[in-house]
Design an enzyme around this catalytic site. Structure first.
Site, PDB file in Angstrom:
ATOM      1  N   TYR A 210       0.868  -1.187   0.143  1.00 57.14           N
ATOM      2  CA  TYR A 210      -0.012   0.141   0.016  1.00 57.14           C
ATOM      3  C   TYR A 210       0.841   1.221  -0.004  1.00 57.14           C
ATOM      4  CZ  TYR A 210      -3.600   3.109   1.592  1.00 57.14           C
ATOM      5  OH  TYR A 210      -4.497   4.377   1.578  1.00 57.14           O
ATOM      6  N   THR A 245     -14.131   4.994   6.847  1.00 57.41           N
ATOM      7  CA  THR A 245     -14.476   4.298   5.561  1.00 57.41           C
ATOM      8  C   THR A 245     -14.225   2.561   5.852  1.00 57.41           C
ATOM      9  OG1 THR A 245     -12.572   4.370   4.255  1.00 57.41           O
ATOM     10  CG2 THR A 245     -13.822   6.445   4.210  1.00 57.41           C
TER      11      THR A 245
HETATM   12  N1  LIG Z   1     -10.030   5.353   4.747  1.00 59.14           N
HETATM   13  C1  LIG Z   1      -8.465   6.052   4.841  1.00 59.14           C
HETATM   14  O1  LIG Z   1      -8.261   5.821   6.254  1.00 59.14           O
HETATM   15  C2  LIG Z   1      -7.884   6.551   3.828  1.00 59.14           C
HETATM   16  C3  LIG Z   1      -8.160   6.303   2.495  1.00 59.14           C
HETATM   17  N2  LIG Z   1      -7.224   6.949   1.733  1.00 59.14           N
HETATM   18  C4  LIG Z   1      -7.479   6.782   0.194  1.00 59.14           C
HETATM   19  O2  LIG Z   1      -8.955   7.142  -0.211  1.00 59.14           O
HETATM   20  C5  LIG Z   1      -9.411   6.468  -1.447  1.00 59.14           C
HETATM   21  C6  LIG Z   1     -10.603   6.005  -1.117  1.00 59.14           C
HETATM   22  O3  LIG Z   1     -10.899   4.826  -0.233  1.00 59.14           O
HETATM   23  P1  LIG Z   1     -11.849   4.710   0.909  1.00 59.14           P
HETATM   24  O4  LIG Z   1     -13.166   5.695   0.580  1.00 59.14           O
HETATM   25  O5  LIG Z   1     -11.336   4.964   2.187  1.00 59.14           O
HETATM   26  O6  LIG Z   1     -12.192   3.223   0.540  1.00 59.14           O
HETATM   27  P2  LIG Z   1     -13.235   2.238   0.358  1.00 59.14           P
HETATM   28  O7  LIG Z   1     -12.894   0.836   0.515  1.00 59.14           O
HETATM   29  O8  LIG Z   1     -14.566   2.831   0.993  1.00 59.14           O
HETATM   30  O9  LIG Z   1     -13.539   2.803  -1.071  1.00 59.14           O
HETATM   31  C7  LIG Z   1     -12.709   2.326  -2.167  1.00 59.14           C
HETATM   32  C8  LIG Z   1     -13.123   2.791  -3.488  1.00 59.14           C
HETATM   33  O10 LIG Z   1     -12.279   2.090  -4.587  1.00 59.14           O
HETATM   34  C9  LIG Z   1     -13.107   1.275  -5.414  1.00 59.14           C
HETATM   35  N3  LIG Z   1     -12.259   0.247  -6.068  1.00 59.14           N
HETATM   36  C10 LIG Z   1     -11.405  -0.467  -5.278  1.00 59.14           C
HETATM   37  N4  LIG Z   1     -10.683  -1.408  -6.205  1.00 59.14           N
HETATM   38  C11 LIG Z   1     -11.145  -1.073  -7.410  1.00 59.14           C
HETATM   39  C12 LIG Z   1     -10.796  -1.492  -8.647  1.00 59.14           C
HETATM   40  N5  LIG Z   1     -10.114  -2.562  -8.880  1.00 59.14           N
HETATM   41  N6  LIG Z   1     -11.291  -0.717  -9.751  1.00 59.14           N
HETATM   42  C13 LIG Z   1     -12.223   0.223  -9.512  1.00 59.14           C
HETATM   43  N7  LIG Z   1     -12.584   0.698  -8.414  1.00 59.14           N
HETATM   44  C14 LIG Z   1     -12.006   0.048  -7.207  1.00 59.14           C
HETATM   45  C15 LIG Z   1     -14.204   0.783  -4.691  1.00 59.14           C
HETATM   46  O11 LIG Z   1     -15.291   0.533  -5.473  1.00 59.14           O
HETATM   47  P3  LIG Z   1     -15.827  -0.868  -5.749  1.00 59.14           P
HETATM   48  O12 LIG Z   1     -15.286  -1.687  -4.621  1.00 59.14           O
HETATM   49  O13 LIG Z   1     -17.400  -0.637  -5.983  1.00 59.14           O
HETATM   50  O14 LIG Z   1     -15.342  -1.242  -7.426  1.00 59.14           O
HETATM   51  C16 LIG Z   1     -14.535   1.917  -3.644  1.00 59.14           C
HETATM   52  O15 LIG Z   1     -15.412   2.779  -4.364  1.00 59.14           O
HETATM   53  C17 LIG Z   1      -8.232   5.340  -1.572  1.00 59.14           C
HETATM   54  O16 LIG Z   1      -7.307   5.727  -2.645  1.00 59.14           O
HETATM   55  C18 LIG Z   1      -7.627   5.301  -0.251  1.00 59.14           C
HETATM   56  O17 LIG Z   1      -6.156   4.887  -0.579  1.00 59.14           O
HETATM   57  C19 LIG Z   1      -6.074   7.861   2.025  1.00 59.14           C
HETATM   58  C20 LIG Z   1      -5.746   7.755   3.342  1.00 59.14           C
HETATM   59  C21 LIG Z   1      -6.633   7.142   4.479  1.00 59.14           C
HETATM   60  C1  LIG Z   2       8.854  15.722  16.283  1.00 53.09           C
HETATM   61  C2  LIG Z   2       8.009  14.464  16.833  1.00 53.09           C
HETATM   62  C3  LIG Z   2       7.395  13.671  15.655  1.00 53.09           C
HETATM   63  C4  LIG Z   2       6.563  12.328  16.051  1.00 53.09           C
HETATM   64  C5  LIG Z   2       6.343  11.692  15.205  1.00 53.09           C
HETATM   65  C6  LIG Z   2       5.988  10.171  15.817  1.00 53.09           C
HETATM   66  C7  LIG Z   2       5.955   9.283  14.741  1.00 53.09           C
HETATM   67  C8  LIG Z   2       4.320   8.872  14.949  1.00 53.09           C
HETATM   68  C9  LIG Z   2       4.038   7.778  13.652  1.00 53.09           C
HETATM   69  C10 LIG Z   2       2.798   8.351  13.027  1.00 53.09           C
HETATM   70  C11 LIG Z   2       2.287   7.159  12.083  1.00 53.09           C
HETATM   71  C12 LIG Z   2       1.246   8.066  11.331  1.00 53.09           C
HETATM   72  C13 LIG Z   2       0.712   6.786  10.411  1.00 53.09           C
HETATM   73  C14 LIG Z   2      -0.568   7.487   9.715  1.00 53.09           C
HETATM   74  C15 LIG Z   2      -0.834   6.493   8.511  1.00 53.09           C
HETATM   75  C16 LIG Z   2      -1.956   7.080   7.884  1.00 53.09           C
HETATM   76  O1  LIG Z   2      -2.578   8.054   8.479  1.00 53.09           O
HETATM   77  O2  LIG Z   2      -2.387   6.524   6.901  1.00 53.09           O
HETATM   78  C17 LIG Z   2      -3.768   6.658   5.965  1.00 53.09           C
HETATM   79  C18 LIG Z   2      -3.874   5.644   5.506  1.00 53.09           C
HETATM   80  O3  LIG Z   2      -3.892   5.467   4.098  1.00 53.09           O
HETATM   81  C19 LIG Z   2      -4.537   4.516   6.115  1.00 53.09           C
HETATM   82  O4  LIG Z   2      -4.608   3.281   5.366  1.00 53.09           O
HETATM   83  P1  LIG Z   2      -4.657   1.860   6.532  1.00 53.09           P
HETATM   84  O5  LIG Z   2      -5.065   0.676   5.255  1.00 53.09           O
HETATM   85  O6  LIG Z   2      -3.224   1.727   6.934  1.00 53.09           O
HETATM   86  O7  LIG Z   2      -5.672   1.917   7.419  1.00 53.09           O
END
Ligand SMILES: NC(=O)C1=CN([C@@H]2O[C@H](COP(=O)(O)OP(=O)(O)OC[C@H]3O[C@@H](n4cnc5c(N)ncnc54)[C@H](OP(=O)(O)O)[C@@H]3O)[C@@H](O)[C@H]2O)C=CC1
Ligand SMILES: CCCCCCCCCCCCCCCC(=O)OCC(=O)COP(=O)(O)O
Length: 328
Positions: A210, A245
């Protein structure tokens, strides 16, 4: 040392003098002027943003759930002409109906089109691009939002899992972007948005595929921004922290099976409604790189750059802890 009453007297004299200075000079009008100019600037910015998005043709991938679904709602309300993408055709149709039934907004809204395809299937992207371009004849904004996450140790992870994550999060969005670029270049107008992650800036243990896909996303779209400047095509990379989500539920594991768990970090993440509003603002303001996260993840990015040794120790300790909690 002066007696206390004398010090207080001097303090109030100073206050009176400062107030005299402010009222007798141009400072007060200047202050009001600055506040006025700032408010006017903000108002103009908001008006420009609204005009930019109203009637704009906006393509959103991953619109069936989570952040993509909420983005569909806010861009629809802003008056954008939407093309909603995802794999699940029924979910897309359902969203379209929900949008049509939503309360009237101040601006004119438009019935969205839907295009169902799998981003991990390179063959499907060519056909999908043609379908997307047929909807309104052109695309103003492409929001590459679709994605999947992953949980697993590198040593246990099959290459097929690495490929699946890269295909969905990197090769798919890159192929779709490249397929839509020629029409944007021709019009000398367009805006490409990539929903990356904090993990596009820092890698955390047990997220190899990822984090790699999001680092690649950051790198690709940073290059694209520089290369597209000559055509006035905007590129925005958005890096959110945890959002509430189904991302963790839908994540794949080392052997390719579904993780199926709502992680605590995800459950405690920001509301996708709020994040979608931030995405709308970032696009409207044509921001280039946006971090949407709490203080700690944001600080971690600086730590990775300024004190990499310390950052790596923290990540190793995090890996140790996670291994221990899994084994206990
Ligand atoms: N949730 C979080 O904590 C975070 C999310 N993000 C990013 O946000 C974005 C949205 O994710 P989020 O809404 O959280 O997750 P969800 O799982 O809720 O949504 C993911 C979406 O991606 C689509 N998708 C997945 N695989 C495919 C594929 N092969 N082809 C087409 N569509 C696909 C799914 O649609 P379907 O399955 O219907 O095809 C769905 O609509 C992602 O890029 C994620 O990495 C970034 C940081 C944090
Ligand atoms: C000067 C002091 C600094 C202190 C830093 C401490 C370090 C702490 C580490 C924090 C890590 C945060 C990770 C956050 C990851 C994140 O927000 O990911 C978002 C996503 O894409 C989530 O996807 P996932 O599939 O991992 O749930």
């Amino acid at each position: 040392m002066l007696p206390k009453s004398n010090t207080q007297g001097r303090k109030s004299l100073l206050k009176v003098r400062v107030m005299d200075f402010i009222t007798s000079t141009a400072i007060l009008p200047l202050l009001f002027g600055c506040v006025g100019i700032f408010s006017l600037f903000k108002l103009l910015q908001r008006m420009r943003m609204k005009a930019y998005l109203r009637n704009a043709v906006v393509v959103i991938t991953g619109a069936t759930s989570g952040l993509g679904r909420e983005c569909a709602k806010v861009f629809y309300t802003a008056g954008a002409r939407l093309v909603l993408c995802g794999r699940n055709r029924e979910a897309l149709e359902e969203l379209t109906k929900e949008l049509a039934a939503s309360l009237a907004t101040k601006v004119q809204t438009h019935k969205p089109y839907t295009v169902a395809f799998d981003l991990a299937d390179p063959g499907a992207i060519v056909a999908a691009t043609a379908e997307i371009l047929q909807c309104f004849g052109y695309v103003d904004v492409l929001i590459n939002n679709a994605g999947i996450s992953y949980r697993g140790a590198i040593v246990d992870t099959t290459p097929d899992v690495d490929k699946k994550v890269m295909e969905t999060n990197y090769f798919g969005p890159v192929a779709l972007t490249k397929a839509l670029l020629p029409s944007m270049i021709k019009r000398r107008q367009g805006h490409i948005v990539a929903i990356s992650s904090i993990q596009g800036k820092i890698s955390i243990p047990f997220r190899s595929a990822y984090a790699a896909s999001k680092h690649a996303t950051q790198a690709f779209f940073d290059c694209l921004r520089a290369e597209m400047e000559q055509y006035e095509i905007e590129v925005t990379v958005i890096s959110p922290g945890y959002i509430h989500t189904n991302l963790s539920v839908n994540a794949v594991t080392a052997d390719g099976s579904k993780y199926g768990v709502m992680d605590k970090t995800t459950a405690q993440g920001r509301s996708p409604v709020e994040v979608a509003q931030d995405v709308l603002a970032a696009v409207g303001k044509k921001k280039k790189d946006v971090i949407l996260a709490d203080l700690l993840p944001s600080l971690a990015i600086y730590l990775r750059t300024l004190a990499p040794g310390l950052f790596f120790s923290l990540m190793a300790s995090r890996a140790r802890k996670e291994r221990k909690s899994k084994n206990s």
